[in-house]
Write an enzyme that holds these catalytic residues in place. Structure first.
Site, PDB file in Angstrom:
ATOM      1  N   LYS A   1       6.222  -3.770  -4.518  1.00 41.72           N
ATOM      2  CA  LYS A   1       7.635  -3.403  -4.488  1.00 41.72           C
ATOM      3  C   LYS A   1       8.265  -3.676  -3.143  1.00 41.72           C
ATOM      4  O   LYS A   1       9.385  -4.140  -3.049  1.00 41.72           O
ATOM      5  CB  LYS A   1       7.772  -1.919  -4.851  1.00 41.72           C
ATOM      6  CG  LYS A   1       9.210  -1.409  -4.860  1.00 41.72           C
ATOM      7  CD  LYS A   1      10.013  -2.047  -5.966  1.00 41.72           C
ATOM      8  CE  LYS A   1      11.451  -1.584  -5.985  1.00 41.72           C
ATOM      9  NZ  LYS A   1      12.287  -2.516  -6.792  1.00 41.72           N
TER      10      LYS A   1
ATOM     11  N   ASN B   1      -1.387   1.139   6.285  1.00 47.28           N
ATOM     12  CA  ASN B   1      -0.502   0.115   5.706  1.00 47.28           C
ATOM     13  C   ASN B   1      -0.180  -0.875   6.806  1.00 47.28           C
ATOM     14  O   ASN B   1       0.038  -0.458   7.942  1.00 47.28           O
ATOM     15  CB  ASN B   1       0.849   0.716   5.282  1.00 47.28           C
ATOM     16  CG  ASN B   1       0.764   1.460   3.986  1.00 47.28           C
ATOM     17  OD1 ASN B   1      -0.294   1.557   3.397  1.00 47.28           O
ATOM     18  ND2 ASN B   1       1.893   2.005   3.561  1.00 47.28           N
ATOM     19  N   GLY B   2      -0.078  -2.159   6.461  1.00 50.19           N
ATOM     20  CA  GLY B   2       0.317  -3.149   7.461  1.00 50.19           C
ATOM     21  C   GLY B   2      -0.828  -4.082   7.801  1.00 50.19           C
ATOM     22  O   GLY B   2      -1.777  -4.222   7.031  1.00 50.19           O
TER      23      GLY B   2
ATOM     24  N   HIS C   1      19.668 -35.459 -11.167  1.00 52.23           N
ATOM     25  CA  HIS C   1      19.016 -36.021  -9.976  1.00 52.23           C
ATOM     26  C   HIS C   1      17.515 -35.818  -9.991  1.00 52.23           C
ATOM     27  O   HIS C   1      16.861 -35.933  -8.959  1.00 52.23           O
ATOM     28  CB  HIS C   1      19.644 -35.418  -8.712  1.00 52.23           C
ATOM     29  CG  HIS C   1      21.094 -35.735  -8.593  1.00 52.23           C
ATOM     30  ND1 HIS C   1      21.555 -36.966  -8.200  1.00 52.23           N
ATOM     31  CD2 HIS C   1      22.185 -34.993  -8.887  1.00 52.23           C
ATOM     32  CE1 HIS C   1      22.881 -36.969  -8.231  1.00 52.23           C
ATOM     33  NE2 HIS C   1      23.279 -35.774  -8.649  1.00 52.23           N
TER      34      HIS C   1
ATOM     35  N   GLU D   1       8.941 -13.439 -12.751  1.00 43.48           N
ATOM     36  CA  GLU D   1       8.141 -12.382 -12.105  1.00 43.48           C
ATOM     37  C   GLU D   1       7.572 -11.376 -13.090  1.00 43.48           C
ATOM     38  O   GLU D   1       6.491 -10.850 -12.875  1.00 43.48           O
ATOM     39  CB  GLU D   1       8.924 -11.673 -10.990  1.00 43.48           C
ATOM     40  CG  GLU D   1      10.065 -10.816 -11.455  1.00 43.48           C
ATOM     41  CD  GLU D   1      10.779 -10.116 -10.308  1.00 43.48           C
ATOM     42  OE1 GLU D   1      10.141  -9.769  -9.315  1.00 43.48           O
ATOM     43  OE2 GLU D   1      11.999  -9.907 -10.437  1.00 43.48           O
TER      44      GLU D   1
ATOM     45  N   ARG E   1       4.469   0.624  -6.375  1.00 45.20           N
ATOM     46  CA  ARG E   1       4.555  -0.277  -5.226  1.00 45.20           C
ATOM     47  C   ARG E   1       3.606  -1.463  -5.364  1.00 45.20           C
ATOM     48  O   ARG E   1       3.737  -2.447  -4.645  1.00 45.20           O
ATOM     49  CB  ARG E   1       4.211   0.485  -3.937  1.00 45.20           C
ATOM     50  CG  ARG E   1       5.154   1.627  -3.642  1.00 45.20           C
ATOM     51  CD  ARG E   1       4.657   2.453  -2.487  1.00 45.20           C
ATOM     52  NE  ARG E   1       4.719   1.713  -1.244  1.00 45.20           N
ATOM     53  CZ  ARG E   1       5.746   1.721  -0.412  1.00 45.20           C
ATOM     54  NH1 ARG E   1       6.798   2.436  -0.687  1.00 45.20           N
ATOM     55  NH2 ARG E   1       5.722   1.022   0.705  1.00 45.20           N
TER      56      ARG E   1
ATOM     57  N   CYS F   1       0.817  -1.208   0.000  1.00 43.69           N
ATOM     58  CA  CYS F   1       0.000   0.000   0.000  1.00 43.69           C
ATOM     59  C   CYS F   1       0.854   1.264   0.000  1.00 43.69           C
ATOM     60  O   CYS F   1       1.987   1.271   0.467  1.00 43.69           O
ATOM     61  CB  CYS F   1      -0.871   0.033   1.251  1.00 43.69           C
ATOM     62  SG  CYS F   1      -1.758  -1.481   1.557  1.00 43.69           S
TER      63      CYS F   1
ATOM     64  N   TRP G   1      -3.110  -2.611  -1.465  1.00 41.25           N
ATOM     65  CA  TRP G   1      -2.745  -3.934  -1.957  1.00 41.25           C
ATOM     66  C   TRP G   1      -3.396  -4.897  -0.972  1.00 41.25           C
ATOM     67  O   TRP G   1      -2.972  -5.000   0.176  1.00 41.25           O
ATOM     68  CB  TRP G   1      -1.225  -4.072  -1.957  1.00 41.25           C
ATOM     69  CG  TRP G   1      -0.698  -5.261  -2.666  1.00 41.25           C
ATOM     70  CD1 TRP G   1      -0.447  -5.377  -4.008  1.00 41.25           C
ATOM     71  CD2 TRP G   1      -0.280  -6.507  -2.081  1.00 41.25           C
ATOM     72  NE1 TRP G   1       0.072  -6.618  -4.281  1.00 41.25           N
ATOM     73  CE2 TRP G   1       0.184  -7.330  -3.137  1.00 41.25           C
ATOM     74  CE3 TRP G   1      -0.268  -7.011  -0.782  1.00 41.25           C
ATOM     75  CZ2 TRP G   1       0.661  -8.618  -2.926  1.00 41.25           C
ATOM     76  CZ3 TRP G   1       0.204  -8.298  -0.571  1.00 41.25           C
ATOM     77  CH2 TRP G   1       0.654  -9.082  -1.636  1.00 41.25           C
TER      78      TRP G   1
ATOM     79  N   LYS H   1      13.829 -13.137 -12.404  1.00 35.02           N
ATOM     80  CA  LYS H   1      13.468 -12.016 -13.302  1.00 35.02           C
ATOM     81  C   LYS H   1      12.498 -12.512 -14.368  1.00 35.02           C
ATOM     82  O   LYS H   1      11.507 -11.870 -14.678  1.00 35.02           O
ATOM     83  CB  LYS H   1      14.707 -11.433 -14.007  1.00 35.02           C
ATOM     84  CG  LYS H   1      15.616 -10.616 -13.153  1.00 35.02           C
ATOM     85  CD  LYS H   1      15.148  -9.201 -12.902  1.00 35.02           C
ATOM     86  CE  LYS H   1      14.435  -9.025 -11.612  1.00 35.02           C
ATOM     87  NZ  LYS H   1      15.089  -9.118 -10.358  1.00 35.02           N
TER      88      LYS H   1
ATOM     89  N   GLU I   1      18.785 -15.619  -9.960  1.00 32.16           N
ATOM     90  CA  GLU I   1      18.305 -14.266 -10.241  1.00 32.16           C
ATOM     91  C   GLU I   1      17.702 -14.190 -11.648  1.00 32.16           C
ATOM     92  O   GLU I   1      16.647 -13.583 -11.849  1.00 32.16           O
ATOM     93  CB  GLU I   1      19.460 -13.259 -10.067  1.00 32.16           C
ATOM     94  CG  GLU I   1      19.105 -11.806 -10.329  1.00 32.16           C
ATOM     95  CD  GLU I   1      17.966 -11.256  -9.471  1.00 32.16           C
ATOM     96  OE1 GLU I   1      17.532 -11.928  -8.528  1.00 32.16           O
ATOM     97  OE2 GLU I   1      17.504 -10.136  -9.778  1.00 32.16           O
TER      98      GLU I   1
HETATM   99  C1  F6R Z   1      12.578  -9.203  -7.303  1.00 32.78           C
HETATM  100  C2  F6R Z   1      12.490  -8.347  -6.133  1.00 32.78           C
HETATM  101  C3  F6R Z   1      12.222  -8.983  -4.815  1.00 32.78           C
HETATM  102  C4  F6R Z   1      13.012  -8.251  -3.697  1.00 32.78           C
HETATM  103  C5  F6R Z   1      12.605  -8.805  -2.337  1.00 32.78           C
HETATM  104  C6  F6R Z   1      13.371  -8.149  -1.218  1.00 32.78           C
HETATM  105  O1  F6R Z   1      12.848  -8.474  -8.458  1.00 32.78           O
HETATM  106  O2  F6R Z   1      12.605  -7.153  -6.228  1.00 32.78           O
HETATM  107  O3  F6R Z   1      12.510 -10.327  -4.829  1.00 32.78           O
HETATM  108  O4  F6R Z   1      14.368  -8.418  -3.928  1.00 32.78           O
HETATM  109  O5  F6R Z   1      11.235  -8.604  -2.135  1.00 32.78           O
HETATM  110  O6  F6R Z   1      13.116  -6.785  -1.162  1.00 32.78           O
HETATM  111  P1  F6R Z   1      14.062  -5.812  -0.386  1.00 32.78           P
HETATM  112  O7  F6R Z   1      15.394  -5.821  -1.087  1.00 32.78           O
HETATM  113  O8  F6R Z   1      13.397  -4.477  -0.459  1.00 32.78           O
HETATM  114  O9  F6R Z   1      14.191  -6.336   1.014  1.00 32.78           O
END
Ligand code: F6R
Length: 603
Positions: A598, A101-102, A499, A483, A27, A2, A75, A480, A476
């Site tokens: 985010k 938020n929360g 395996h 997601e 976000r 949020c 959210w 990417k 990674e």
């Molecule tokens: C993927 C991504 C997430 C963050 C994860 C941790 O592209 O952005 O996997 O890396 O949510 O977020 P932070 O770094 O803000 O703790």
């Protein structure tokens, strides 16, 4: 997650709120709402879906007149995304109107108690219980806002920030927080409350950071007063945000993600030259072992760091997913260092894991991007990554900056513990200085990746393979891919293929091999050939001069040579571009992938 914004001053609030909320869209959200005090009443408009619906509904804010208001992008956690569950939420006679938020963990209990006192509930949210609790204490305490909020804080369990208006307090907006970000922005004759500085950067760069359990009142003349949980006034220090308002604009790029991919050279350079690495030489000498704790991509950056620290500094490193570590019962060595990595500095699991490490007497060092974030404030020491604001949900430049922070620590640890000498340190540091130019060299070839991404458009599954650092990169690359382009993919340590996972390989399935570590080239090549002979379409990402895959790969992307410890900083660029171009080719909302937020401020 949020987004929260409150405004009071001498301008019309609604356009400021709508504009600020637009800056928080990145976000992730599913509904939005605003409330504006018109001098007599608090008028509320909210809607499920994109902010544009709310903007159209209010004629870009014109329909809501007044110079004091609050706005929210939601959210959903408790209750589906709907007009009713969208914030702001209000008490029955609209005495109290608030955004949140929360999570209010004990909302059922609060609802039950309030129901006994005659309150009824119209939404499925946890927030409504808190709003009505504040209403209850407000009315029971002679309309004293500070008492109402402090009393509600004593009852509410969970993590929260609330921004609140009262219908008999024109011009005032109140904020309170626990474990969720909230800052107060000081403008000229106006003031703001927001969960994210991006929303107010174009109005002010001067902010106060809330500590946990602090309350603030902002007023129509622009004054900001802070109180502690006992209701006593506290003095705060004004901080200046160094980010530019421009940094949160797309700057001619089609998506924030592509812009941020191109900003990686700068993020790397700035972080490399951050003189404050957060830990002193005397402390480095005493480290017995390291736990690196993080989530998602930050975890993947730490995973690369693990190999580099162990190899260069010879300190044992253990990787921990924050969501697991926080609930794990294991003996922790008091002389260990806990390195937590987080772009936002607000990730709930990472914060909880760091607190746990602290409780057990471990020294905590946080690698964080957002200045003043909760993790940055609670860690014993901080090494800031200087990536600037990251808007795209999928991280790119913050990940790259996190890698650099890990390398810088590895080099420093190795030097201070005399595992390497000054000459070797200088040589490696010079290699790091060259990374930004090499990243730009790779970006010059992005069209090649765009072409290859188009070939993946009909794929249903993909594998990313690698060993050691290349395995960390595979994780990674795979994240990417899934997601943002929604292509199911898995990262497999190449040696694990036989395996089990190899049974999934089918004709034309894309398999992306990462081969930057020379001692392991041949091993990974064999694994690639095994999948190719079962019909896979194989793409290799490797270093210039490595011809091991030349004859067999369907496509090879070469990265410039660098010291192999740092190859992840280069090989990750084509992996990011691959995910990006596939998502763009599918016409997806690259910057705001479905279901994602985010900053993950709830468990
Ligand atoms: C993927 C991504 C997430 C963050 C994860 C941790 O592209 O952005 O996997 O890396 O949510 O977020 P932070 O770094 O803000 O703790």
């Amino acid at each position: 997650m949020c987004g929260i914004l409150g405004y009071t001053g001498n301008k019309q609030a609604a356009p400021i709120l709508l504009d600020g909320l637009a800056k928080l869209e990145y976000r992730g959200y599913d509904s939005a709402g605003i409330a504006v005090y018109d001098g007599g009443n608090i008028n509320i408009k909210k809607s499920r879906g994109r902010l544009k619906i709310l903007a159209d509904m209010t004629e870009q804010g014109d329909l809501l007149k007044g110079t004091c208001g609050i706005g929210h992008t939601r959210w959903a956690t408790h209750g589906e995304p709907s007009d009713t569950n969208a914030h702001p939420l209000w008490s029955d006679d609209k005495t109290v109107v608030a955004i949140h938020n929360g999570i209010v963990e004990n909302y059922r209990e609060i609802k039950d108690k309030l129901s006994e006192k005659g309150y009824s509930f119209y939404s499925q949210t946890d927030t409504e219980a808190a709003v009505k609790l504040i209403d209850f204490y407000y009315k029971a305490n002679n309309h004293d806002a500070l008492i109402a909020i402090t009393k509600a804080m004593q009852v509410i369990r969970g993590s929260y920030c609330f921004v609140i208006m009262f219908n008999d307090r024109p011009g005032e907006v109140w904020g309170v927080r626990k474990d969720n970000p909230l800052i107060a922005g000081q403008g000229d004759g106006e003031a703001f409350l927001t969960s994210d500085a991006s929303a107010i950067l174009q109005h002010t760069k001067h902010v106060y950071y809330f500590d946990n359990f602090e309350i603030a009142k902002i007023d129509a003349d622009g004054s900001i007063i802070f109180y502690n949980k006992n209701g006593e006034q506290v003095n705060k220090t004004l901080s200046e945000i160094t980010w530019d308002a421009q940094a949160v604009e797309k700057g001619g790029f089609e998506h924030f993600m592509l812009k941020e991919i191109h900003e990686q050279g700068k993020a790397v350079r700035d972080t490399l030259h951050n003189q404050d690495i957060g830990i002193r030489d005397s402390e480095i000498k005493n480290i017995s072992q390291i736990y690196i704790i993080a989530c998602g991509s930050a975890y993947h950056a730490g995973y690369v760091g693990q190999y580099v620290i162990e190899d260069l500094a010879k300190i044992p490193v253990r990787m921990e997913l924050a969501s697991e570590f926080r609930y794990r019962s294991m003996p922790l060595d008091k002389n260990a260092l806990a390195i937590v990595i987080s772009q936002s500095g607000e990730t709930a699991d990472t914060l909880a894991a760091m607190r746990r490490a602290k409780e057990h007497g471990l020294k905590t060092l946080a690698i964080v991007n957002v200045v003043g974030s909760t993790i940055a404030r609670e860690a014993e020491s901080v090494f800031y990554t200087l990536a600037g604001p990251e808007i795209a949900v999928a991280t790119t430049k913050a990940y790259s900056a996190q890698l650099i922070a890990c390398y810088v620590l590895a080099l420093r640890f190795a030097l201070v513990r005399q595992v390497i000498n000054q000459d070797y340190y200088n040589k490696l540091f010079n290699e790091l200085e060259e990374i930004p130019a090499k990243i730009d060299e790779i970006l010059d070839q992005k069209e090649n990746i765009r072409e290859i991404a188009k070939k993946f458009i009909n794929a249903n599954d993909a594998f990313f393979l690698g060993r050691n650092i290349d395995y960390a990169l595979a994780m990674e690359g795979s994240l990417k891919m899934k997601e943002i382009s929604y292509l199911h993919s898995e990262a497999i340590a190449a040696g694990e293929m036989k395996h089990g996972p190899i049974s999934l390989v089918e004709n034309h399935m894309p398999v992306i091999g990462i081969l930057t570590q020379s001692v392991l080239y041949k091993k990974t090549v064999s694994n690639m050939l095994e999948v190719k002979s079962r019909g896979a379409y194989i793409l290799g990402i490797t270093t210039q001069g490595n011809a091991a895959l030349e004859r067999d790969a369907d496509f090879i992307f070469y990265i410039p040579e660098t010291d192999e410890h740092f190859a992840a900083s280069l090989a990750v660029i084509p992996l990011q571009l691959l995910g990006y171009y596939l998502a763009a080719a599918k016409g997806l909302d690259v910057d705001k992938p479905r279901n994602l937020a985010k900053s993950v401020t709830v468990e």
